[in-house]
Design an enzyme around this catalytic site. Structure first.
Site, mmCIF file in Angstrom:
data_model
loop_
_atom_site.group_PDB
_atom_site.id
_atom_site.type_symbol
_atom_site.label_atom_id
_atom_site.label_comp_id
_atom_site.label_asym_id
_atom_site.label_seq_id
_atom_site.Cartn_x
_atom_site.Cartn_y
_atom_site.Cartn_z
ATOM 1 N N GLU A 1 49.225 48.908 40.810
ATOM 2 C CA GLU A 1 49.944 48.372 39.655
ATOM 3 C C GLU A 1 50.380 49.547 38.772
ATOM 4 O O GLU A 1 49.548 50.297 38.272
ATOM 5 C CB GLU A 1 49.035 47.438 38.859
ATOM 6 N N GLY B 1 38.146 44.838 34.265
ATOM 7 C CA GLY B 1 37.636 43.496 34.595
ATOM 8 C C GLY B 1 36.344 43.582 35.396
ATOM 9 O O GLY B 1 35.385 42.843 35.161
ATOM 10 N N LYS C 1 38.458 40.684 20.270
ATOM 11 C CA LYS C 1 38.649 42.139 20.180
ATOM 12 C C LYS C 1 40.017 42.487 20.743
ATOM 13 O O LYS C 1 40.242 42.481 21.950
ATOM 14 C CB LYS C 1 37.587 42.917 20.953
ATOM 15 N N GLU D 1 41.664 37.723 33.741
ATOM 16 C CA GLU D 1 43.087 37.679 34.097
ATOM 17 C C GLU D 1 43.526 39.130 34.216
ATOM 18 O O GLU D 1 43.634 39.829 33.215
ATOM 19 C CB GLU D 1 43.844 36.916 33.013
ATOM 20 N N GLY E 1 43.290 42.137 31.185
ATOM 21 C CA GLY E 1 43.494 43.587 31.195
ATOM 22 C C GLY E 1 43.500 44.085 32.625
ATOM 23 O O GLY E 1 43.822 43.342 33.568
ATOM 24 N N SER E 2 43.120 45.323 32.785
ATOM 25 C CA SER E 2 43.192 45.937 34.108
ATOM 26 C C SER E 2 42.075 45.433 35.030
ATOM 27 O O SER E 2 41.004 45.030 34.567
ATOM 28 C CB SER E 2 43.073 47.458 33.973
ATOM 29 N N THR E 3 42.332 45.494 36.313
ATOM 30 C CA THR E 3 41.333 45.083 37.309
ATOM 31 C C THR E 3 40.098 45.961 37.193
ATOM 32 O O THR E 3 38.960 45.483 37.283
ATOM 33 C CB THR E 3 41.951 45.143 38.713
ATOM 34 N N GLU E 4 40.332 47.245 36.939
ATOM 35 C CA GLU E 4 39.226 48.203 36.811
ATOM 36 C C GLU E 4 38.266 47.780 35.678
ATOM 37 O O GLU E 4 37.042 47.701 35.878
ATOM 38 C CB GLU E 4 39.873 49.545 36.498
HETATM 39 P P1 ADP Z 1 45.199 48.208 29.945
HETATM 40 O O1 ADP Z 1 45.088 48.787 31.320
HETATM 41 O O2 ADP Z 1 46.166 47.109 29.790
HETATM 42 O O3 ADP Z 1 45.134 49.230 28.845
HETATM 43 P P2 ADP Z 1 42.441 47.774 29.734
HETATM 44 O O4 ADP Z 1 41.888 46.964 30.826
HETATM 45 O O5 ADP Z 1 42.190 49.224 29.692
HETATM 46 O O6 ADP Z 1 43.955 47.405 29.742
HETATM 47 O O7 ADP Z 1 42.046 47.198 28.309
HETATM 48 C C1 ADP Z 1 42.148 45.850 27.974
HETATM 49 C C2 ADP Z 1 41.119 45.541 26.948
HETATM 50 O O8 ADP Z 1 39.840 45.847 27.472
HETATM 51 C C3 ADP Z 1 41.248 46.334 25.661
HETATM 52 O O9 ADP Z 1 40.927 45.460 24.573
HETATM 53 C C4 ADP Z 1 40.198 47.401 25.826
HETATM 54 O O10 ADP Z 1 39.691 47.872 24.587
HETATM 55 C C5 ADP Z 1 39.125 46.652 26.570
HETATM 56 N N1 ADP Z 1 38.191 47.504 27.302
HETATM 57 C C6 ADP Z 1 38.432 48.708 27.868
HETATM 58 N N2 ADP Z 1 37.323 49.203 28.442
HETATM 59 C C7 ADP Z 1 36.336 48.291 28.248
HETATM 60 C C8 ADP Z 1 34.961 48.208 28.605
HETATM 61 N N3 ADP Z 1 34.356 49.175 29.280
HETATM 62 N N4 ADP Z 1 34.267 47.097 28.243
HETATM 63 C C9 ADP Z 1 34.870 46.104 27.574
HETATM 64 N N5 ADP Z 1 36.159 46.124 27.198
HETATM 65 C C10 ADP Z 1 36.898 47.200 27.522
#
Ligand code: ADP
Length: 499
Positions: free
Chosen positions: A403, A255, A197, A272, A250-253
């Site tokens: 960050e 994650g 995805k 990561e 992606g983001s720690t939040e």
């Molecule tokens: P960034 O801060 O780099 O935008 P995110 O952590 O928001 O990164 O997003 C990274 C990935 O995680 C994207 O593919 C996003 O669609 C996906 N994502 C965002 N929210 C959720 C969630 N609640 N569950 C699973 N995947 C998510």
């Protein structure tokens, strides 16, 4: 259904234009299909804010269909295929990526805003190498034999690795094509089947990849690509009982959300995540190398890099010189649309991201930091931002602790009285650190004491398929790349035989 006319840009090659003209569907079980609910969403050019095109929006039913396709492919073909049989289409995919490098670089630049020159030199070739590198690993996975500690003969014991099953990759928008390879390649080498995805902001190259996967000769369902949103498709993937592993960047939040969602079936999770990585320059360093590297450690990819060197610590005697050098780089960098051939720094990803980054700068100012250079958005069109250096930041400030994910450097000086490892480690993250010194003992001492998954000495951001990468603390779980990366898609079993 009305399909909108995609953006037309004379800087795009005929191949890239042809891709944009094709429908953008989900790739499930080897077929391109519309989303079950028929939904679509727009992807935007961050250099202008204009819609590039629309792509299918996966929902829970599509996730379910993809999981089932991946499960069938796993059980019917991929799991039990000879390792060299798995390597074959992976090598082919690597070649196809190389053959379509220019087109992929253009699509990546258009969708992310990053300089096309960078996508051409780095993102796309690196992904090709990842597929090639892990194709090699398919034939090299192994177990070990063991002697029991409490028993002598007659036991023969060994470990064997088996693929986890259906693996999902959820990836961010900063390096979409490369990130896809970090998830797909090791999973396939291990014998897993995959759901990818991409981030909702950058679906295009993942869909072009799906076409190349179809061409490379993988059995149907071995790789599935679902474009869609995090809160819907991403959440359905991470909660799905038929998914055996999620590898997330992606983001720690987010994650943490994924880690919680994964508890239902205790699927394996690799994370990561974010960082606030220190870059430490000592007075004895080779400043001709350290200064441009420190600048690009935070301005490269518009600072949208998990391991960006966002906290700069410079030893007092050379602080002014280093700052002057970095500020000169900041002023001279050519900020522009990714598709312009001479652009060095593209826009930020989205309006949200621009607002987020500029509001950090405002907050930093309110907290007492000084803006040495930059600090503002550029122009009215697109999401451009000046490379920015803040001085006078303190460890209690949000700009220093959080960050920012933008081209904003916090620069500070230090002297002998400072405990540099403690300063570097004063963060909830632990992804990377860079150290610039000619003193070998000091370099090794710091490498030991700084809590980060990657320590770069007299260099920055050196990535290699054969070097594990990942974070400590809230920067994540597990490692990608190298042996660790592929083993992360396997389960180890111990076999004990009484002879
Ligand atoms: P960034 O801060 O780099 O935008 P995110 O952590 O928001 O990164 O997003 C990274 C990935 O995680 C994207 O593919 C996003 O669609 C996906 N994502 C965002 N929210 C959720 C969630 N609640 N569950 C699973 N995947 C998510």
């Amino acid at each position: 259904m009305n399909v909108m006319t995609p953006i037309s840009d004379e800087r795009l090659s005929a191949a890239a234009k042809a891709f944009l003209e094709r429908p953008k569907q989900l790739f499930i079980g080897g077929r391109f299909v519309d989303a079950a609910e028929g939904k679509r969403f727009a992807t935007e050019d961050p250099a202008t804010g204009a819609t590039i095109t629309e792509v299918a929006e996966a929902g829970a039913a599509d996730v379910d269909a993809a999981v089932q396709a991946a499960r069938r492919a796993f059980e019917d073909t991929w799991r039990d295929m000879a390792p060299a049989g798995r390597a074959g289409p992976m090598f082919k995919l690597a070649d196809l990526v190389g053959q379509h490098l220019e087109e992929l670089a253009e699509l990546e630049a258009l969708d992310t805003g990053k300089p096309v020159a960078m996508a051409r030199a780095l993102d796309i070739p690196f992904a090709a190498e990842i597929y090639r590198y892990y194709a090699g690993w398919a034939t090299k996975l192994e177990g070990r034999s063991y002697n029991l500690a409490l028993q002598g003969d007659p036991y023969h014991c060994y470990t064997a690795r088996q693929p986890l099953g259906v693996a999902a990759g959820i990836i961010p928008w900063n390096y979409p094509f490369a990130q896809a390879s970090f998830k797909i390649a090791p999973a396939l080498a291990a014998g897993c089947t995959v759901l990818l995805k991409p981030a909702e902001q950058t679906p295009l190259t993942a869909l072009r990849l799906a076409e190349l996967v179809a061409e490379a000769g993988f059995p149907d369902g071995v790789v599935n690509v679902l474009t869609g949103f995090g809160e819907t498709a991403g959440a359905a993937i991470s909660a799905h009982d038929g998914v055996d592993k999620v590898s997330f960047t992606g983001s720690t939040e987010v994650g943490k959300i994924i880690a919680r969602a994964a508890t239902g079936n205790l699927k394996r999770v690799t994370l990561e995540l974010g960082g606030k990585s220190p870059n430490i320059i000592f007075a004895d360093a080779d400043l001709d190398q350290a200064i441009p590297a420190a600048a690009m450690a935070i301005f490269g990819n518009t600072g949208q890099v998990c391991n960006a060197g966002s906290r700069l610590y410079v030893e007092k005697p050379v602080f002014d010189k280093v700052m002057a050098g970095i500020e000169e780089v900041a002023r001279s960098l050519k900020v522009g649309p990714g598709l312009d051939p001479d652009t060095e720094i593209g826009p930020l990803m989205s309006r949200d991201q621009l607002e987020r980054v500029t509001s950090y700068v405002t907050k930093g100012r309110e907290d007492g930091a000084e803006v040495a250079v930059g600090g503002s958005a550029i122009g009215e069109t697109g999401y451009f931002m000046q490379p920015t250096v803040l001085t006078g930041t303190r460890p209690d400030m949000a700009v220093h602790r959080e960050e920012i994910f933008g081209p904003v450097l916090c620069a500070m000086s230090f002297d002998d009285s400072d405990d540099i490892p403690a300063v570097a480690n004063d963060t909830r993250f632990g992804l990377a650190a860079s150290i610039w010194t000619r003193d070998l003992s000091r370099a090794h001492r710091l490498a030991r004491s700084i809590n980060a998954g990657a320590i770069w000495i007299n260099c920055f951001g050196v990535f290699d398929p054969n070097l594990p990468f990942g974070g400590m603390r809230e920067s994540g779980w597990g490692r990608e790349m190298a042996r660790e990366g592929v083993e992360g898609f396997t389960e180890e079993k111990a076999v004990t035989i009484r002879l």
